[in-house]
Design a protein around this motif. Structure first.
Motif: not given
Length: 385
Positions: A346-348, A104-106, A335-338
């Motif tokens: 995955a990188s930022d 969540i914080i990321r 929707e798309v899954s982060l």
């Protein structure tokens, strides 16, 4: 890269629609205000791909910049409100498939680095999450990156003992849901007891130094439209903002047009009681609520008119749900899954690109209420208020 506020605002004002002939004007604005951060050559303007590349990560193709992120931190709730939770309940997502606190914080950090300055925690019921105070602490650490406001939507049942701790952790404001002041009707609405706990939470929050305390009231015909004036009276002595919300369709909430009480009908009932003491307030940027006050009262009230007068043209909100799916429109079913991206390593930068592409696909406006009622969508409890 986080664009300066003047650049974002200028771009927002410039783009009136997504027709190709507006691309040179958009590019010209960025060329002037962003100090040649983009390529404005004729070849760069010639393709749709390059036109999109001139738009900020959190900008869509209709001139809207999304600086407001709502994060659902749980699907669990201690109430069963009619408009939010299907009567038969829901199948909860396994805990392992929900975002962790670190995730969540990321996600929040990535959004803030791209221009989000307002974050709201939702649920389910966020106050029942054991680490909610620590989570707010973590978000508060993002302020040097540009975060200005942390808020939370809550039903208030389990809120009171956490009010001081949340404020100390950096929480700025609260939206507390309360659809009736009548204990018996409260049980009918929520299928649970607790009306007095919510009323006390509202009173205590309003004197604890929060920047704002808003009371969310979903109005349904035949159930609580007669209480609208009583809710307005809450603003007499308490510095709260009561927001009357038009009943909206979601999976399992048995929405029907006959249950909808439009804002004009509600405003008429208030005007009949208070006459010319009803004062219209200026619309705020990216407003969701049409604001009013009664002359001489401490607080104010307003109407969220998603059904009868949508405010899609000024929408600046996106949502990340408890399972990590990004939802760019409350009523959209794409929707798309982060979560999956993060867990696949995955990188930022890759997550930023996914976010950008999702926002670029956002539609100009949601469908009308009758069409929405027939479209598949999540129950509200799985989206977040």
């Amino acid at each position: 890269m986080r664009l300066p506020t003047p650049v974002r605002n200028g771009w927002r004002a410039c783009v009136l629609d997504c027709r190709p002939q507006h691309a040179p004007r958009l590019a010209s604005l960025f060329h002037t205000t962003a100090h040649r951060l983009i390529d404005t050559s004729p070849s760069a303007r010639s393709s749709p791909e390059n036109t999109q590349s001139h738009v900020p990560v959190l900008g869509d193709l209709f001139g809207r910049f999304h600086n407001y992120l709502r994060i659902s931190v749980t699907e669990r709730c201690n109430l069963r409100c009619q408009y939010c939770m299907p009567e038969e309940g829901i199948d909860l997502t396994e805990n392992s498939q929900l975002l962790s606190s670190d995730e969540i914080i990321r996600v929040a950090r990535i959004f803030v680095q791209q221009g989000v300055d307002k974050i709201r925690l939702t649920g389910g019921e966020p106050s029942i999450r054991k680490d909610i105070v620590d989570l707010v602490h973590g978000l508060n650490a993002l302020r040097p990156l540009g975060l200005k406001q942390i808020a939370m939507t809550t039903n208030g049942i389990a809120l009171r003992r956490k009010l001081p701790l949340l404020r100390q952790a950096g929480m700025n404001g609260l939206n507390i849901s309360l659809d009736t002041r009548n204990p018996h009707k409260f049980e009918l609405f929520t299928r649970r007891k607790g009306c007095e706990h919510v009323l006390r939470a509202i009173s205590e929050a309003s004197v604890l130094g929060y920047d704002f305390v808003k009371v969310n009231v979903v109005v349904m015909r035949g159930q609580n439209e007669d209480e609208v004036p009583a809710f307005v009276e809450m603003t007499h002595d308490e510095c709260v903002d009561v927001r009357f919300i038009e009943y909206m369709p979601f999976d399992g909430n048995k929405w029907g047009r006959q249950k909808l009480v439009g804002y004009r009908e509600m405003l008429d009932s208030i005007t009949r009681m208070y006459g010319d003491r009803v004062e219209r307030l200026p619309l705020e940027a990216n407003h969701t609520s049409k604001g009013f006050r009664i002359a001489g009262y401490k607080g104010q009230f307003g109407f969220i008119t998603s059904m009868t007068q949508s405010f899609c043209s000024d929408c600046n909100r996106v949502r990340v749900m408890a399972d990590g799916n990004l939802k760019v429109c409350l009523f959209g079913n794409t929707e798309v899954s982060l979560r999956d991206l993060m867990r696949q390593g995955a990188s930022d930068a890759e997550i930023v690109e996914t976010i950008s592409q999702a926002i670029k696909r956002k539609k100009r406006a949601h469908a009308g209420m009758d069409i929405l009622s027939q479209m598949p969508n999540r129950p509200m409890i799985k989206i977040g208020g």
